[in-house]
Design a protein around this motif. Sequence first.
Motif, short mmCIF file in Angstrom:
data_model
loop_
_atom_site.label_atom_id
_atom_site.label_comp_id
_atom_site.label_asym_id
_atom_site.label_seq_id
_atom_site.Cartn_x
_atom_site.Cartn_y
_atom_site.Cartn_z
N GLN A 205 -8.15 -83.27 54.57
CA GLN A 205 -7.72 -81.88 54.76
C GLN A 205 -8.30 -81.33 56.06
O GLN A 205 -9.27 -81.88 56.59
CB GLN A 205 -8.29 -81.01 53.63
CG GLN A 205 -8.09 -81.56 52.25
CD GLN A 205 -8.71 -80.67 51.20
OE1 GLN A 205 -9.93 -80.54 51.12
NE2 GLN A 205 -7.88 -80.03 50.39
N THR A 206 -7.75 -80.21 56.50
CA THR A 206 -8.30 -79.51 57.66
C THR A 206 -9.80 -79.30 57.45
O THR A 206 -10.61 -79.48 58.36
CB THR A 206 -7.60 -78.14 57.83
OG1 THR A 206 -6.19 -78.37 57.92
CG2 THR A 206 -8.09 -77.43 59.08
N GLU A 207 -10.16 -78.94 56.23
CA GLU A 207 -11.55 -78.62 55.92
C GLU A 207 -12.46 -79.85 55.90
O GLU A 207 -13.66 -79.72 56.09
CB GLU A 207 -11.63 -77.95 54.54
CG GLU A 207 -10.95 -76.59 54.43
CD GLU A 207 -9.46 -76.69 54.13
OE1 GLU A 207 -8.88 -77.79 54.25
OE2 GLU A 207 -8.87 -75.65 53.77
N VAL B 104 -2.15 -97.66 55.22
CA VAL B 104 -3.30 -96.84 54.82
C VAL B 104 -2.80 -95.43 54.51
O VAL B 104 -2.33 -94.71 55.38
CB VAL B 104 -4.45 -96.84 55.87
CG1 VAL B 104 -5.11 -98.21 55.89
CG2 VAL B 104 -4.00 -96.46 57.27
N ASP B 105 -2.84 -95.09 53.22
CA ASP B 105 -2.44 -93.75 52.77
C ASP B 105 -3.72 -92.92 52.80
O ASP B 105 -4.58 -93.07 51.94
CB ASP B 105 -1.84 -93.86 51.36
CG ASP B 105 -1.46 -92.51 50.77
OD1 ASP B 105 -1.64 -91.47 51.43
OD2 ASP B 105 -0.98 -92.50 49.61
N THR B 106 -3.84 -92.05 53.80
CA THR B 106 -5.11 -91.37 54.05
C THR B 106 -5.09 -89.96 53.50
O THR B 106 -4.32 -89.12 53.94
CB THR B 106 -5.37 -91.30 55.57
OG1 THR B 106 -4.35 -90.51 56.20
CG2 THR B 106 -5.39 -92.68 56.19
N TRP B 107 -5.95 -89.69 52.53
CA TRP B 107 -6.05 -88.33 52.01
C TRP B 107 -7.21 -87.60 52.67
O TRP B 107 -8.32 -88.10 52.71
CB TRP B 107 -6.27 -88.30 50.48
CG TRP B 107 -6.50 -86.89 50.03
CD1 TRP B 107 -5.53 -85.97 49.72
CD2 TRP B 107 -7.75 -86.20 49.92
NE1 TRP B 107 -6.10 -84.76 49.43
CE2 TRP B 107 -7.46 -84.86 49.54
CE3 TRP B 107 -9.07 -86.57 50.12
CZ2 TRP B 107 -8.46 -83.91 49.34
CZ3 TRP B 107 -10.07 -85.61 49.93
CH2 TRP B 107 -9.76 -84.30 49.53
N GLY C 17 -8.82 -78.17 46.01
CA GLY C 17 -7.52 -77.54 45.74
C GLY C 17 -6.45 -78.54 45.33
O GLY C 17 -5.32 -78.17 45.07
N ASP C 18 -6.84 -79.83 45.26
CA ASP C 18 -5.87 -80.86 44.87
C ASP C 18 -6.14 -81.38 43.46
O ASP C 18 -7.29 -81.50 43.04
CB ASP C 18 -5.96 -82.07 45.82
CG ASP C 18 -5.19 -81.83 47.11
OD1 ASP C 18 -4.03 -81.37 47.03
OD2 ASP C 18 -5.72 -82.11 48.19
N GLY C 19 -5.05 -81.74 42.80
CA GLY C 19 -5.15 -82.44 41.53
C GLY C 19 -5.16 -83.93 41.83
O GLY C 19 -4.61 -84.38 42.83
C1 WT7 Z 1 -3.55 -81.08 52.05
C2 WT7 Z 1 -4.32 -80.79 53.30
C3 WT7 Z 1 -5.45 -83.76 56.93
C4 WT7 Z 1 -4.14 -84.27 56.91
C5 WT7 Z 1 -3.08 -83.30 57.30
C6 WT7 Z 1 -2.86 -82.18 56.33
C7 WT7 Z 1 -2.32 -82.88 51.24
C8 WT7 Z 1 -3.01 -84.68 52.85
C9 WT7 Z 1 -2.51 -86.48 51.73
C10 WT7 Z 1 -2.27 -87.78 51.18
C11 WT7 Z 1 -1.52 -86.74 49.24
C12 WT7 Z 1 -2.21 -85.37 50.93
C13 WT7 Z 1 -3.31 -82.44 50.18
C14 WT7 Z 1 -4.38 -81.74 50.99
N1 WT7 Z 1 -2.53 -84.26 51.66
N2 WT7 Z 1 -3.01 -86.02 52.90
N3 WT7 Z 1 -2.50 -88.90 51.88
N4 WT7 Z 1 -1.78 -87.85 49.93
N5 WT7 Z 1 -1.72 -85.50 49.69
O1 WT7 Z 1 -3.96 -81.34 56.36
O2 WT7 Z 1 -2.82 -79.12 56.36
O3 WT7 Z 1 -5.26 -79.33 55.76
O4 WT7 Z 1 -3.46 -80.15 54.22
O5 WT7 Z 1 -2.51 -82.01 52.35
O6 WT7 Z 1 -2.69 -81.57 49.30
O7 WT7 Z 1 -5.11 -80.79 50.25
P1 WT7 Z 1 -3.90 -79.92 55.72
#
Ligand code: WT7
Length: 630
Positions: A398-400, A393-396, A483-485
């Motif tokens: 963010q902190t937010e 599971v590749d989980t995307w 903030g992500d593409g």
């Molecule tokens: C940024 C958030 C919440 C997880 C820990 C990092 C990148 C996070 C993935 C993924 C590609 C990812 C994004 C995002 N990111 N997970 N599975 N595939 N990019 O949390 O420090 O708030 O960073 O991490 O760019 O915006 P964070």
Amino acid sequence: MSDRLHTLSGYFHEYQKSVAQPEEFWARIADSFHWKKRWDKVLDWNFDEPNVNWFVKGKLNITENILERHLFTIGDRPAIIWEPNDPSEEGRTITYRELYHEVCKFSNALKAKGIQKGDKVIIYMPMVPEAAIAMLACARIGAVHSVVFAGFSSSALSDRIIDCGAKAVLTSDGNFRGNKKIAVKAVVDEALEKAPVDTVIVYQRTRQDVIMKEGRDHWWHDVIDGIADTNKAEEMDSEDMLFILYTSGSTGKPKGVVHTTGGYMVYTKYSFENVFQYSPGDVYWCTADIGWITGHSYIVYGPLLSGATSLMFEGVPTFPDAGRFWAVVEKYKVNTFYTAPTAIRALQAYGTDPIEPYDLSSLKVLGSVGEPINEEAWHWYHTHVGKSKCPIVDTWWQTETGGIMVSPLAGITPTKPAYATLPLPGVQLCIVDAEGKELKGNSVEGNLCVKFPWPSMIRTTYGDHDRCKQTYFSTYKGMYFTGDGVKRDHDGYYRILGRVDDVINVSGHRMGTAEVENAINEHPLVIESAVVGFPHEVKGQGIYAYVICDMKNRTEENLTNEIKDTVSKIIGPIAKPDKVQIVSGLPKTRSGKIMRRILRKVAEGSVENLGDTSTLLDPEVVEQIIAGRK
Ligand code: WT7
């Protein structure tokens, strides 16, 4: 676990419902929790201010849903399994019943020290169960925790103490990491000179000498000595602050992301159970540090709300050797293993020999988080760790976002290497072009936004609501901008392409380029600097700094090292630039703006194709920079 999805068609069906009737959908999920008083209204929101309220006027305490809820059903089940840094030291197992009593004891101790509902408490601790106990103890009495990664420097710590106005700091004497012993309390002492607090509680871990300041500093074991091991949890409103977690953005100053109680609780449990397909009795291991959001949501809150067994590891992947992760998997028969691509790539470099001696047959599900996972690392992970039988599971997220937003559901969603695949129910994504126009349909690429609230989303940035609005809700009207593409392929699958702002992702840790520049500029001989990311084999991205200096009589090597040390000291070792190039000038436009695009190209080594350089004030600077490339 009635909210569990079991099939792909079931997922699509739930997803549709969550979009058509979000309030009904989330009310149903939230109904399985214990509320002291049910909410009046599920959702009240606008993305303009922004002002988002979930489970309006609901009353609860998140720790009742972790502790009391499990006390009489699974009280003897391990809640936390702890594996120490040194494999020869004995580990610990804490059952749900023990966790209940430990949290009660420590929350009683916090109260006895005058900590009250709404007070801010900084947690600066190593990966020991007491760190999780500290978080839950704060939540139990309604104090707001702010965990600061224990690898951050004293000045990063004091900035955070000041920003949130903390009353207390919870810490340890020292910290074991690999073959190093780190003087944690000494860092705290230094931070407190600039940012005083009333109370410091010190957990004894390494037994190294520390200075205890009379009246302010107390040992953890003393404050809980003889204290009651039960209490009643404070009644909290759904929208009362649960925690503040600082993260980097494109400006110099880290921002305090605020999460609140009700929505965060509902979403972290729901996402945990569905993404990982957790079954009762499984041993789940997330290798993150509790100083990051991953540790908050998927070591502590999500798993413990689900009654899961969450493994906590104090050490590092390469100590005593590169087989450590696999030794731990074998030792505890770990079923779910959740780590970051940077760790996978680092271990990949050692080959498969360190894996061979261990029995990894307990593994059922593998997870990845923090940065895009490249296909090579994905295949290595799948083949050699998962033995080609465990879904990844590749989980995307963010902190937010507070919880996982885009991910396969383990064993349900067909995976595709490097794709986070599909949004979770309740997550309404939107891809927009530079003008903010929604790109509909498949096979499109643009910026990733979310157009409807989800329960665990950021509510504000602490002390500066306007910053929250400007950063996330102003770029594209009516939408949360990540903030992500991103790319949505012909199957409708999402692939995260990385940040489109001035944030770089170093080993899964977020770093603002301005933040690193500010630190570099603290060096007395530095005149100006510009920082960019560049592709790094293990870290994903590395930090490349271009610096204009007054050389005095330093050698370039001396100065470079001093600059790296300055950053380490001001932010922490994770922000240390990989490369520092001393330059005589920076490429600027006529209006004085640094052309980072050019600096990025040079850093990644593609100097033939610099794009349009016609607006440059002084093209010669670029020639010099290329010539001196590190
Ligand atoms: C940024 C958030 C919440 C997880 C820990 C990092 C990148 C996070 C993935 C993924 C590609 C990812 C994004 C995002 N990111 N997970 N599975 N595939 N990019 O949390 O420090 O708030 O960073 O991490 O760019 O915006 P964070």
